[in-house]
Design a protein around this motif. Structure first.
Motif, PDB file in Angstrom:
ATOM      1  N   SER A 266       0.822  -1.212   0.000  1.00  0.00           N
ATOM      2  CA  SER A 266       0.000   0.000   0.000  1.00  0.00           C
ATOM      3  C   SER A 266       0.856   1.262   0.000  1.00  0.00           C
ATOM      4  N   TYR A 267       2.090   1.171   0.512  1.00  0.00           N
ATOM      5  CA  TYR A 267       2.977   2.334   0.496  1.00  0.00           C
ATOM      6  C   TYR A 267       3.404   2.681  -0.921  1.00  0.00           C
TER       7      TYR A 267
ATOM      8  N   ALA B  61       0.582   4.319  -2.407  1.00  0.00           N
ATOM      9  CA  ALA B  61       0.385   5.651  -1.832  1.00  0.00           C
ATOM     10  C   ALA B  61       1.277   6.685  -2.508  1.00  0.00           C
TER      11      ALA B  61
ATOM     12  N   THR C 239       1.663   7.798   5.272  1.00  0.00           N
ATOM     13  CA  THR C 239       1.098   6.667   6.013  1.00  0.00           C
ATOM     14  C   THR C 239      -0.424   6.693   6.017  1.00  0.00           C
TER      15      THR C 239
ATOM     16  N   ALA D 163      -1.510   5.463   2.679  1.00  0.00           N
ATOM     17  CA  ALA D 163      -1.278   4.021   2.560  1.00  0.00           C
ATOM     18  C   ALA D 163      -2.298   3.235   3.385  1.00  0.00           C
TER      19      ALA D 163
END
Length: 294
Positions: free
Chosen positions: A13-14, A17, A262, A265
């Protein structure tokens, strides 16, 4: 097995992101935590400087009785505490202060992913902020309780605390609670109360640890803003000084963008996990959701 799957989901997910922030121009939010961190650090350094000058020059030589001595010690303890909190824990304070903005960013990300919208309500906004601060303070408290317990066990069994294998559990615990704080922004919009959110995140602790681990790496980098802003001796060693300044600037930027990266993400990961388009508490615009998610 699910732990590993959820952990991988959080790490991936980072990457999503980073592209999401670039695509939707959310990088305009990035200077806000950077400036806030700089301001907090500056105030903390001023307190520390004031305290060192005051204690060195005056000391307790002017104390003539017990009451003056006690007040001197309280003043010294207070000034040291404020300076340390503002200088050493600036990155933690920033996250708490950014709680309203992180909630807004999470909603923006969810809207772009799913077309979900949430009608503005000042009362709900204040509730969200209070909940975010409450969760953050709860997690900090639990994290430090576990830290102290592990520290005591390590100190009893090993001469050097950091040689204890239990000591490294403090990092994993920190990862979990950081991830918890960011995931809870989404759980609040799903109308999970705090107990339900705790239960959900415990069942998906792999995701929480993944989200918190990357965030921790970013905020735990050794930033010394004093060195970043100091050009003393530049004429004598220009390359060394500029190298130090640029290195500290890079570390500062990594720590500064961590909260924004964050929360994006965490929102993306939660959408992949539970499909936020099914949130019955959200309003929806007339858009093709399948097209939005591409």
């Amino acid at each position: 097995m699910k732990f590993i799957q959820h952990f991988i989901l959080g790490i991936k997910s980072y990457w999503k992101a980073i592209h999401f922030i670039q695509k939707h121009k959310l990088y305009w939010f990035l200077p806000i935590p950077a400036l806030l961190m700089l301001l907090i650090y500056y105030v903390g350094s001023q307190f520390a400087h004031w305290q060192s000058d005051w204690s060195a020059n005056e000391g307790c030589l002017v104390c003539t009785n017990m009451n003056e001595t006690i007040w001197f010690l309280l003043k010294l303890l207070l000034s040291i505490s404020i300076g340390l909190i503002l200088m050493k824990f600036a990155k933690y304070i920033v996250v708490v202060l950014l709680s309203p903005m992180l909630s807004v960013i999470s909603q923006i990300v969810e809207k772009k992913l799913t077309s979900n919208t949430y009608p503005f309500s000042l009362q709900q906004t204040m509730h969200d902020v209070k909940r975010g601060v409450r969760i953050a303070m709860r997690n900090v408290m639990y994290e430090y309780i576990f830290f102290l317990l592990i520290l005591i066990v390590s100190a009893v069994g090993w001469e050097e605390v950091h040689h204890s294998p239990f000591f490294y559990l403090t990092f994993a615990i920190g990862f979990f609670y950081y991830g918890f704080s960011f995931i809870d922004y989404v759980n609040e919009r799903r109308r999970l109360d705090i107990d339900q959110s705790i239960h959900f995140i415990r069942r998906h602790r792999g995701l929480a640890i993944a989200i918190g681990s990357v965030y921790s790496i970013f905020i735990l980098v050794p930033v010394d803003l004093g060195k970043m802003l100091s050009f003393e001796g530049f004429l004598d060693n220009p390359f060394t000084i500029m190298g130090t300044v640029l290195f500290q600037f890079l570390m500062w930027m990594l720590a500064s963008i961590a909260p924004i990266l964050t929360i994006v993400a965490a929102t993306i990961a939660m959408d992949d996990l539970v499909d936020l388009s099914r949130n019955e508490h959200a309003l929806r615009e007339i858009d093709d959701i399948s097209d939005i998610k591409q």
